[in-house]
Scaffold this motif. Structure first.
Motif, PDB file in Angstrom:
ATOM      1  N   GLU A  31      37.653   6.209 -16.281  1.00 26.38           N
ATOM      2  CA  GLU A  31      38.614   5.691 -15.326  1.00 26.38           C
ATOM      3  C   GLU A  31      39.954   6.366 -15.513  1.00 26.38           C
ATOM      4  OE1 GLU A  31      36.455   3.779 -17.984  1.00 26.38           O
ATOM      5  OE2 GLU A  31      36.208   2.631 -16.140  1.00 26.38           O
ATOM      6  N   LEU A 122      25.481  -2.579 -23.271  1.00 23.26           N
ATOM      7  CA  LEU A 122      26.907  -2.843 -23.115  1.00 23.26           C
ATOM      8  C   LEU A 122      27.565  -1.668 -22.401  1.00 23.26           C
ATOM      9  CD1 LEU A 122      28.964  -5.048 -23.923  1.00 23.26           C
ATOM     10  CD2 LEU A 122      29.466  -3.708 -25.967  1.00 23.26           C
ATOM     11  N   ALA A 125      33.707  -4.159 -22.434  1.00 23.11           N
ATOM     12  CA  ALA A 125      34.147  -4.833 -23.657  1.00 23.11           C
ATOM     13  C   ALA A 125      33.695  -6.289 -23.665  1.00 23.11           C
ATOM     14  CB  ALA A 125      35.664  -4.774 -23.755  1.00 23.11           C
ATOM     15  N   VAL A 144      33.307  -6.249 -19.853  1.00 25.17           N
ATOM     16  CA  VAL A 144      34.385  -6.053 -18.872  1.00 25.17           C
ATOM     17  C   VAL A 144      34.898  -4.624 -19.009  1.00 25.17           C
ATOM     18  CG1 VAL A 144      36.714  -6.777 -18.174  1.00 25.17           C
ATOM     19  CG2 VAL A 144      35.074  -8.473 -19.059  1.00 25.17           C
ATOM     20  N   ARG A 170      39.083  12.431 -26.196  1.00 26.78           N
ATOM     21  CA  ARG A 170      38.461  11.150 -26.536  1.00 26.78           C
ATOM     22  C   ARG A 170      39.487  10.203 -27.174  1.00 26.78           C
ATOM     23  NH1 ARG A 170      33.198   9.453 -27.857  1.00 26.78           N
ATOM     24  NH2 ARG A 170      32.464  11.585 -27.822  1.00 26.78           N
ATOM     25  N   MET A 171      40.282  10.753 -28.103  1.00 22.89           N
ATOM     26  CA  MET A 171      41.291   9.902 -28.719  1.00 22.89           C
ATOM     27  C   MET A 171      42.323   9.469 -27.676  1.00 22.89           C
ATOM     28  SD  MET A 171      43.802  10.441 -31.922  1.00 22.89           S
ATOM     29  CE  MET A 171      45.167  10.927 -30.919  1.00 22.89           C
ATOM     30  N   LEU A 177      43.452   3.109 -23.518  1.00 27.90           N
ATOM     31  CA  LEU A 177      42.812   1.800 -23.315  1.00 27.90           C
ATOM     32  C   LEU A 177      43.386   0.755 -24.276  1.00 27.90           C
ATOM     33  CD1 LEU A 177      39.108   1.031 -22.609  1.00 27.90           C
ATOM     34  CD2 LEU A 177      40.309  -0.241 -24.370  1.00 27.90           C
ATOM     35  N   TRP A 193      34.026   1.092 -31.704  1.00 30.33           N
ATOM     36  CA  TRP A 193      33.462   2.399 -32.080  1.00 30.33           C
ATOM     37  C   TRP A 193      32.580   2.839 -30.933  1.00 30.33           C
ATOM     38  CZ3 TRP A 193      32.135  -1.899 -35.178  1.00 30.33           C
ATOM     39  CH2 TRP A 193      30.796  -2.321 -35.144  1.00 30.33           C
ATOM     40  N   ASP A 195      29.636   4.472 -28.477  1.00 32.00           N
ATOM     41  CA  ASP A 195      28.176   4.371 -28.333  1.00 32.00           C
ATOM     42  C   ASP A 195      27.565   5.778 -28.227  1.00 32.00           C
ATOM     43  OD1 ASP A 195      29.168   5.035 -25.863  1.00 32.00           O
ATOM     44  OD2 ASP A 195      28.056   3.504 -24.751  1.00 32.00           O
ATOM     45  N   THR A 201      33.789   7.901 -35.544  1.00 29.14           N
ATOM     46  CA  THR A 201      35.131   7.356 -35.789  1.00 29.14           C
ATOM     47  C   THR A 201      35.405   6.230 -34.793  1.00 29.14           C
ATOM     48  OG1 THR A 201      35.982   9.440 -36.653  1.00 29.14           O
ATOM     49  CG2 THR A 201      37.613   7.927 -35.780  1.00 29.14           C
ATOM     50  N   TYR A 211      47.425   1.559 -33.726  1.00 25.62           N
ATOM     51  CA  TYR A 211      46.066   2.066 -33.497  1.00 25.62           C
ATOM     52  C   TYR A 211      45.574   2.633 -34.821  1.00 25.62           C
ATOM     53  CZ  TYR A 211      42.567   5.179 -31.209  1.00 25.62           C
ATOM     54  OH  TYR A 211      41.430   5.845 -30.806  1.00 25.62           O
ATOM     55  N   ARG A 213      42.839   4.206 -36.784  1.00 26.40           N
ATOM     56  CA  ARG A 213      41.549   4.906 -36.736  1.00 26.40           C
ATOM     57  C   ARG A 213      40.832   4.728 -38.069  1.00 26.40           C
ATOM     58  NH1 ARG A 213      41.999  10.683 -36.120  1.00 26.40           N
ATOM     59  NH2 ARG A 213      40.182  10.675 -34.727  1.00 26.40           N
TER      60      ARG A 213
HETATM   61  N1  WAQ Z   1      36.613  -0.714 -20.592  1.00 26.55           N
HETATM   62  C1  WAQ Z   1      35.937  -1.541 -21.417  1.00 26.55           C
HETATM   63  N2  WAQ Z   1      35.035  -1.131 -22.295  1.00 26.55           N
HETATM   64  C2  WAQ Z   1      34.811   0.184 -22.382  1.00 26.55           C
HETATM   65  C3  WAQ Z   1      35.501   1.131 -21.580  1.00 26.55           C
HETATM   66  C4  WAQ Z   1      36.426   0.627 -20.645  1.00 26.55           C
HETATM   67  N3  WAQ Z   1      37.106   1.416 -19.842  1.00 26.55           N
HETATM   68  N4  WAQ Z   1      35.053   2.355 -21.901  1.00 26.55           N
HETATM   69  C5  WAQ Z   1      34.129   2.198 -22.857  1.00 26.55           C
HETATM   70  N5  WAQ Z   1      33.969   0.878 -23.147  1.00 26.55           N
HETATM   71  C6  WAQ Z   1      33.056   0.246 -24.111  1.00 26.55           C
HETATM   72  C7  WAQ Z   1      31.603   0.418 -23.681  1.00 26.55           C
HETATM   73  O1  WAQ Z   1      30.882  -0.730 -24.031  1.00 26.55           O
HETATM   74  C8  WAQ Z   1      31.134   1.562 -24.536  1.00 26.55           C
HETATM   75  O2  WAQ Z   1      29.791   1.387 -24.845  1.00 26.55           O
HETATM   76  C9  WAQ Z   1      31.999   1.422 -25.788  1.00 26.55           C
HETATM   77  O3  WAQ Z   1      33.214   0.837 -25.353  1.00 26.55           O
HETATM   78  C10 WAQ Z   1      32.298   2.724 -26.435  1.00 26.55           C
HETATM   79  O4  WAQ Z   1      32.861   3.592 -25.478  1.00 26.55           O
HETATM   80  O5  WAQ Z   1      39.041   9.429 -32.584  1.00 26.55           O
HETATM   81  O6  WAQ Z   1      34.498   7.085 -27.542  1.00 26.55           O
HETATM   82  O7  WAQ Z   1      33.846   5.714 -24.637  1.00 26.55           O
HETATM   83  O8  WAQ Z   1      40.636   7.982 -32.268  1.00 26.55           O
HETATM   84  O9  WAQ Z   1      31.886   5.769 -26.268  1.00 26.55           O
HETATM   85  C11 WAQ Z   1      37.249   5.680 -30.574  1.00 26.55           C
HETATM   86  C12 WAQ Z   1      37.901   6.594 -31.575  1.00 26.55           C
HETATM   87  C13 WAQ Z   1      36.221   6.351 -29.677  1.00 26.55           C
HETATM   88  C14 WAQ Z   1      38.654   7.736 -30.948  1.00 26.55           C
HETATM   89  C15 WAQ Z   1      35.650   5.342 -28.757  1.00 26.55           C
HETATM   90  O10 WAQ Z   1      34.147   4.918 -26.986  1.00 26.55           O
HETATM   91  C16 WAQ Z   1      39.506   8.437 -31.996  1.00 26.55           C
HETATM   92  C17 WAQ Z   1      34.730   5.877 -27.715  1.00 26.55           C
HETATM   93  P1  WAQ Z   1      33.138   5.093 -25.793  1.00 26.55           P
END
Ligand code: WAQ
Ligand code: MG
Length: 274
Positions: A31, A122, A125, A144, A170-171, A177, A193, A195, A201, A211, A213
């Motif tokens: 998004e 999932l 969130a 959500v 990614r970070m 968010l 974390w 999926d 991480t 935040y 990490r």
């Molecule tokens: N809103 C709510 N939940 C979300 C969203 C969103 N926009 N995007 C992802 N999720 C939930 C969803 O259930 C995914 O399965 C889960 O979070 C993980 O999403 O190095 O990459 O995008 O500092 O795979 C964190 C560390 C990385 C980054 C997290 O999550 C760093 C990540 P992912």
């Protein structure tokens, strides 16, 4: 003529087997906020994200944009700290201790892990009541999804350069968010974390801790992710108003160099906490 001050919310979701609502496996979502002239490139980037994902080849994708009517709120990014750990056990223990510091009781932490272990699919969130540990969101919706947030690249780039942090998309997405979610007074803390099987991480976020990490929270190859918002329901009129903020309130992350340099008490992004 389109004004550059007209913004659009752009969203993508990709699944395998079937669409999300028909029980397909969640592959990827994204998004962003774009101006009219940025729409084409934003959509292309989201489509590429969904098509080249480590969770698999999607068989369903939905991409949509809509004009944003509300005015955009500007929020400063949370400070970033990195907790380097060498085992999952240390990582998980660090997450629990940070959550406790953030004000989540250990019984509630245990309950939320229990809720998580019972979830097989999932895409967003999970919302947990920080007083009772009960799940607040509708389980039928598989979480959500927070949307309508972004961080203009130039501002992110100067922030990352100043703190010698990698310009890692990614970070950036996760920090955007977390900053939006923590900005709401009813959010006590977030635990996350990925999926994605190739990314281990994760982080704990909170207003006071920033935040945080944590370099290892799961096994490499594991496709089970986590995103939990610990919510204090007494700090918002009702759950719908909270979910409405998460899904509808447009937020831009905005970093001001001067503010941080002049404020010595603030913890600086990029420093190692322990
Ligand atoms: N809103 C709510 N939940 C979300 C969203 C969103 N926009 N995007 C992802 N999720 C939930 C969803 O259930 C995914 O399965 C889960 O979070 C993980 O999403 O190095 O990459 O995008 O500092 O795979 C964190 C560390 C990385 C980054 C997290 O999550 C760093 C990540 P992912
Ligand atoms: Mg993912």
């Amino acid at each position: 003529m389109q004004s550059e001050h007209t913004y659009y919310s752009v969203r993508m979701r990709a699944a395998k087997g079937d669409s999300h609502k028909n029980g397909g496996k969640h592959i990827s979502g994204g998004e962003v906020i774009a101006t009219f002239s940025e729409l084409e490139s934003s959509i292309a980037r989201l489509v590429e994200k969904g098509l080249t994902h480590s969770r698999g080849k999607p068989e369903f994708m939905n991409v949509e944009f809509e004009k944003i009517e509300q005015s955009v709120e500007h929020v400063a990014p949370l400070a970033v700290h990195t907790n380097s750990v060498t085992t999952i056990e240390r990582g998980q223990a660090t997450a629990r201790s940070l959550l406790t510091e953030a004000g989540v009781h250990h019984n509630v932490i245990n309950k939320s892990y229990q809720v998580l272990s019972q979830i097989s699919e999932l895409r967003g969130a999970v919302l947990i009541d920080v007083h009772t540990g009960q799940r607040l969101d509708d389980p039928a919706k598989n979480g959500v999804r927070v949307s309508r947030m972004d961080w203009p690249w130039n501002n992110f780039e100067s922030w990352a350069k100043t703190y010698h942090l990698p310009q890692n998309n990614r970070m950036k997405e996760a920090l955007v968010l977390a900053t939006k979610v923590i900005h709401h007074p009813a959010t006590t803390a977030e635990l996350c974390w990925s999926d994605d099987p190739d990314y281990i991480t994760g982080y704990v976020a909170n207003r006071a801790l920033g935040y945080q990490r944590i370099t290892q929270l799961k096994e490499l190859g594991d496709e089970k992710g986590c995103r939990i918002f610990y919510v204090d329901p007494t700090k918002v009129e009702n759950l719908d108003a909270y979910i409405n903020y998460l899904t509808r309130q447009p937020v831009f992350i905005h970093w001001e160099k001067e503010q941080v340099i002049n404020d010595e008490s603030r913890s600086f992004p990029g420093t190692t906490a322990n």
